[in-house]
Design an enzyme around this catalytic site. Structure first.
Site, short mmCIF file in Angstrom:
data_model
loop_
_atom_site.label_atom_id
_atom_site.label_comp_id
_atom_site.label_asym_id
_atom_site.label_seq_id
_atom_site.Cartn_x
_atom_site.Cartn_y
_atom_site.Cartn_z
N ARG A 21 0.83 -1.21 0.00
CA ARG A 21 0.00 0.00 0.00
C ARG A 21 0.86 1.26 0.00
O ARG A 21 0.59 2.20 -0.75
CB ARG A 21 -0.96 0.02 1.19
N ASN A 39 -6.18 -2.73 2.05
CA ASN A 39 -6.16 -4.18 2.18
C ASN A 39 -7.59 -4.70 2.30
O ASN A 39 -8.44 -4.05 2.91
CB ASN A 39 -5.40 -4.59 3.44
#
Length: 92
Positions: A21, A39
């Site tokens: 990320r 996520n």
């Protein structure tokens, strides 16, 4: 706002716990792409990239490799109408 596109991306493989990320956010910001990344509970990463066609395509291609520690198995992309995303963030 012409030539602006939106890609909704799902990435599977070893993509959580490997700074995927953070690397996605940094790469998107470097490419002036708006959107977000997060996520999912099933182990995938979901992201939205919005911006110029070429920059969004570069982000989609980047997802196939991702962060240095990631092992990407699959990238699924759905193209959508732009929704005026502004900036890029990690969502939780």
């Amino acid at each position: 706002m012409t030539d602006r596109t939106r890609a909704h991306v799902f990435v599977s493989g070893t993509v959580q716990g490997v700074y995927y990320r953070a690397n996605t956010r940094d790469t998107a910001q470097e490419n002036d792409v708006d959107g977000w990344v997060k996520n999912l509970e099933d182990g995938r990463v979901e992201a939205v990239f919005e911006g110029p066609d070429d920059a969004v395509e570069a982000m989609v291609e980047w997802c196939h490799t991702g962060s240095p520690a990631a092992e990407v198995d699959d990238v699924t992309v759905e193209y959508e109408e732009p929704r005026d995303e502004d900036g890029f963030e990690i969502r939780y």
